[in-house]
Scaffold this active site. Structure first.
Site, mmCIF file in Angstrom:
data_model
loop_
_atom_site.group_PDB
_atom_site.id
_atom_site.type_symbol
_atom_site.label_atom_id
_atom_site.label_comp_id
_atom_site.label_asym_id
_atom_site.label_seq_id
_atom_site.Cartn_x
_atom_site.Cartn_y
_atom_site.Cartn_z
ATOM 1 C CG ASP A 272 36.632 -15.116 2.891
ATOM 2 O OD1 ASP A 272 36.814 -14.235 3.761
ATOM 3 O OD2 ASP A 272 35.666 -15.883 2.905
ATOM 4 N NE ARG B 78 32.981 -8.929 19.366
ATOM 5 C CZ ARG B 78 31.774 -8.599 18.899
ATOM 6 N NH1 ARG B 78 31.165 -7.525 19.384
ATOM 7 N NH2 ARG B 78 31.189 -9.301 17.963
ATOM 8 C CE LYS B 79 36.440 -2.465 14.902
ATOM 9 N NZ LYS B 79 36.625 -1.033 14.522
#
Length: 255
Positions: free
Chosen positions: A169, A214-215
């Protein structure tokens, strides 16, 4: 996971950490505060294999295509190391000289000693997450050299799956930050393929595959340092935060 557009990017621009071989590192003025410690450097807990891979990546960074990212214990320390004119990967490049420090927001609800970044919270060299990151902004790639310590144990002698998820992550999020600025994790999907022994040296490689509005869509592979074993693979979706709702320090005048 939340990624500030002023944290890693500011750290990358901070005055010569590390310095290019051709120039000397700036020193703090006499009587001034000591700079925060950079944890992305060898310490007594690093194995010989970890040090060897680190030197290899440093040599790769010396070519100019890659840059080592410093890593401090708190997000506040990243803020104090200086500003950055915008997200990486948009043709702006890293400024040659460090900008003036960005003030910490007056409404910050905690004191400097109240917080630590999750991956830098464990005391003791080699006990928890030992890692160093190298960014290639032009290729939208990031390499994270990672050595899990004994405090990350799951099954006896093996690294907990949650610790592996955390380093994935962080690696994906840092790469997304370099591409799009301030982002937040929306989805993280991991396939665990082979157990990771404690103390193993891994290379976590992330890449921004595409941007859609925005992804930010990314991929990640976790391999042994010699490349023989693929321990995990992952995909991630990060969302660039709306600057109007989540202004950076630069956009809101440092308030």
């Amino acid at each position: 996971m939340w990624r500030s557009g002023g944290a890693v990017a500011r750290a990358l621009a901070a005055g010569g950490w590390p310095c290019p071989p051709a120039r000397r590192c700036p020193r703090p003025p006499a009587g001034g505060p000591e700079p925060p410690r950079d944890y992305a450097v060898p310490n007594g807990g690093w194995s010989g294999a970890m040090r060897q891979q680190y030197q290899r990546l440093l040599a790769m960074a010396a070519t100019g295509a890659w840059a080592r990212l410093p890593s401090y214990r708190s997000a506040r320390h990243h803020l104090l190391r200086g500003g950055y004119p915008g997200p990486l990967g948009r043709g702006r490049g890293v400024p040659a000289a460090p900008p003036d420090p960005v003030p910490v927001p007056a409404e910050a609800p905690v004191t400097p000693g109240d917080t630590r970044l999750f991956l830098r919270a464990i005391e003791g060299a080699g006990a928890g997450f030992e890692y160093a990151m190298f960014l290639n902004a032009a290729e939208r790639r990031l390499l994270c050299l990672f050595q899990p310590g004994p405090y990350l144990e799951g099954h006896p002698g093996l690294t907990h799956g949650g610790a592996i998820a955390a380093i994935i992550d962080t690696t994906l999020g840092t790469c997304a930050l370099a591409v799009a600025g301030k982002v937040m994790t929306a989805n993280l999907s991991i396939d665990y393929l082979a157990p990771v022994p404690l103390g193993a040296v891994l290379l976590v490689e992330s890449r921004a595959e595409r941007l859609e509005g925005r992804k930010v869509f990314l991929s990640c592979h976790v391999r042994s340092a010699n490349g023989d074993t693929l321990h995990a693979q992952a995909t991630g979706l990060f969302i660039r935060l709306d600057p109007a709702k989540h202004p950076t320090q630069e956009e809101d005048g440092g308030r």
